[in-house]
Design a protein around this motif. Sequence first.
Motif, PDB file in Angstrom:
ATOM      1  N   ASP A   1     -80.885  -4.949 -20.774  1.00  0.00           N
ATOM      2  CA  ASP A   1     -79.599  -5.041 -21.470  1.00  0.00           C
ATOM      3  C   ASP A   1     -79.226  -6.509 -21.565  1.00  0.00           C
ATOM      4  O   ASP A   1     -78.661  -7.097 -20.637  1.00  0.00           O
ATOM      5  CB  ASP A   1     -78.529  -4.252 -20.708  1.00  0.00           C
ATOM      6  CG  ASP A   1     -77.246  -4.106 -21.525  1.00  0.00           C
ATOM      7  OD1 ASP A   1     -77.143  -4.775 -22.579  1.00  0.00           O
ATOM      8  OD2 ASP A   1     -76.363  -3.331 -21.122  1.00  0.00           O
TER       9      ASP A   1
ATOM     10  N   GLY B   1     -76.240   0.501 -19.473  1.00  0.00           N
ATOM     11  CA  GLY B   1     -75.943   1.162 -18.205  1.00  0.00           C
ATOM     12  C   GLY B   1     -75.102   2.406 -18.397  1.00  0.00           C
ATOM     13  O   GLY B   1     -75.381   3.458 -17.800  1.00  0.00           O
ATOM     14  N   GLU B   2     -74.075   2.309 -19.206  1.00  0.00           N
ATOM     15  CA  GLU B   2     -73.221   3.473 -19.462  1.00  0.00           C
ATOM     16  C   GLU B   2     -73.989   4.569 -20.180  1.00  0.00           C
ATOM     17  O   GLU B   2     -73.835   5.761 -19.874  1.00  0.00           O
ATOM     18  CB  GLU B   2     -72.005   3.047 -20.279  1.00  0.00           C
ATOM     19  CG  GLU B   2     -71.051   4.186 -20.596  1.00  0.00           C
ATOM     20  CD  GLU B   2     -69.872   3.730 -21.429  1.00  0.00           C
ATOM     21  OE1 GLU B   2     -69.052   4.589 -21.815  1.00  0.00           O
ATOM     22  OE2 GLU B   2     -69.770   2.507 -21.710  1.00  0.00           O
TER      23      GLU B   2
ATOM     24  N   ILE C   1     -76.382   4.667 -15.277  1.00  0.00           N
ATOM     25  CA  ILE C   1     -76.906   3.975 -14.104  1.00  0.00           C
ATOM     26  C   ILE C   1     -75.936   2.886 -13.688  1.00  0.00           C
ATOM     27  O   ILE C   1     -75.068   2.464 -14.469  1.00  0.00           O
ATOM     28  CB  ILE C   1     -78.298   3.349 -14.374  1.00  0.00           C
ATOM     29  CG1 ILE C   1     -78.205   2.337 -15.519  1.00  0.00           C
ATOM     30  CG2 ILE C   1     -79.323   4.433 -14.685  1.00  0.00           C
ATOM     31  CD1 ILE C   1     -79.516   1.604 -15.800  1.00  0.00           C
ATOM     32  N   ASP C   2     -76.069   2.420 -12.471  1.00  0.00           N
ATOM     33  CA  ASP C   2     -75.223   1.356 -11.942  1.00  0.00           C
ATOM     34  C   ASP C   2     -75.627   0.029 -12.577  1.00  0.00           C
ATOM     35  O   ASP C   2     -76.768  -0.420 -12.436  1.00  0.00           O
ATOM     36  CB  ASP C   2     -75.378   1.288 -10.417  1.00  0.00           C
ATOM     37  CG  ASP C   2     -74.461   0.236  -9.808  1.00  0.00           C
ATOM     38  OD1 ASP C   2     -73.583  -0.276 -10.523  1.00  0.00           O
ATOM     39  OD2 ASP C   2     -74.639  -0.075  -8.608  1.00  0.00           O
ATOM     40  N   SER C   3     -74.701  -0.599 -13.281  1.00  0.00           N
ATOM     41  CA  SER C   3     -75.001  -1.859 -13.974  1.00  0.00           C
ATOM     42  C   SER C   3     -74.170  -3.010 -13.432  1.00  0.00           C
ATOM     43  O   SER C   3     -73.952  -4.006 -14.117  1.00  0.00           O
ATOM     44  CB  SER C   3     -74.755  -1.700 -15.486  1.00  0.00           C
ATOM     45  OG  SER C   3     -73.403  -1.332 -15.737  1.00  0.00           O
TER      46      SER C   3
ATOM     47  N   GLY D   1     -77.431  -7.271 -12.487  1.00  0.00           N
ATOM     48  CA  GLY D   1     -78.513  -7.166 -13.446  1.00  0.00           C
ATOM     49  C   GLY D   1     -78.991  -8.514 -13.939  1.00  0.00           C
ATOM     50  O   GLY D   1     -79.139  -9.474 -13.168  1.00  0.00           O
TER      51      GLY D   1
ATOM     52  N   PRO E   1     -80.233  -3.770 -16.033  1.00  0.00           N
ATOM     53  CA  PRO E   1     -78.895  -3.788 -16.646  1.00  0.00           C
ATOM     54  C   PRO E   1     -78.420  -5.212 -16.912  1.00  0.00           C
ATOM     55  O   PRO E   1     -79.055  -6.194 -16.514  1.00  0.00           O
ATOM     56  CB  PRO E   1     -78.022  -3.082 -15.590  1.00  0.00           C
ATOM     57  CG  PRO E   1     -78.978  -2.385 -14.672  1.00  0.00           C
ATOM     58  CD  PRO E   1     -80.237  -3.202 -14.682  1.00  0.00           C
TER      59      PRO E   1
END
Length: 449
Positions: free
Chosen positions: A294, A303-304, A308-310, A313, A340
Amino acid sequence: MQIVRRYWRSTLATVFLCIALAAGFTVLQSPTYTATSSVFISVESGGTAGELSQGATYAERQVGSFISVATSAMVLQPVIDELVLDLSVKELAEKLSVSSPSATSIIKVSADDESAQRSADLANAVAASLQRSTEELAPPGPDGNRLVSATIIDQAVVPESPSAPLPGMNLALGGLLGLLLGFGQAVLRTVLDTRVRTTEDVADLTDAPVLAAIEHHEPSHVANRAATAGGGVQWASAEAYRKLRTSIGFVGLGGERRSSMVITSSVDSEGKTETATNLARVLALAGERVLLIDADLRRPAVGERLRIDSELGLSDVLTGRGSLHDLIIAMPPGHLSVLPAGTVPPNPSELLGSEAMQHLLATVERQYDYVLLDAPPLLPVTDAVILAAQTGGAVVVSRSGSVRRQQLATALSALESADATLLGVVLNDVPSLRADSYGYYTPTKVQPV
């Protein structure tokens, strides 16, 4: 037909509007009755065939003059006095229609009025007045007799039904006018519409290939189009993304090929993140080692979308706050990894153009078969151009019916000016009738390998 299909709603609305206006005009129009009388013009002639022929020819020539006489004050003023009409000569003439059938010596006098009886009275009175005026105007012969005479051969009868309005004809004309106006506005809107809609529109702007055309689906299906972390790929355009995967496999063949590429768009909301995540998924399903980064450090969305947890990153790796190995997240299927965006920095362009970014790209290109970078749009910021110049090239996503041709052309020029490689264009959200797909393919659910 393509134009009408595109603007069928406005075309149909125009047709209905014109029919409604015709119906309203018909209802509001007062009934008009028409009555017609006929006058025969004859010429005195000798008994031989030649003299009779000359007389008939002379009579036909005189008919044109007497048609004009029929609407003159000489004929109409006596009619006004006789019927006690509250009309001027001009107003009465507007109610009359005087004509003659071709190659005849007959004059037809038609009168229009809101009263059926009065229309017949007007036609008969004008015919009688024309007969008298003809006798006055006709030149005398050698023996003192008039050479031209007029005879009333048909008396006007009271009409039983109005001659206007004609509801059927008015509605038909309204429908025809509506079709013409509806098609005209559709053509005009097509000429003035500068939005990119088809692969032909893209071909007019660039020689780069259209890698795939992703069909349009209703909003209720959008959730099914995104790759999810729960295993499997679920979206209605799976076949289009497979075609995109195949096209990506051919990009760069015959020359130096790098595994990294930028997925971007001209403006916002064209589906670049959706395209990047789904392309990463189908590549991984084919057994390719894929890293999805990303790289939109302004408005990160990967991530959204992948749930997932972003929080940490790419930006944290570039600033030394975290290691690449620790921040990469493995996704199902097992060949897909995601990095991310991480913390949103105040200087995205500087980070993406830094030596740290070049080092990161060189590292991941050795470890993965494909490195996909979801980058910001080209026109608002320069981030995507900076990244495209450092990677193998850019794939530009264009939403059909949304981006303008000038916007796409400007975005492509930005890549060209930076000596970045344009790998191709993905036409997104294409109406199903225009999507470049085979009829025997049906939407499927792709299971993880």
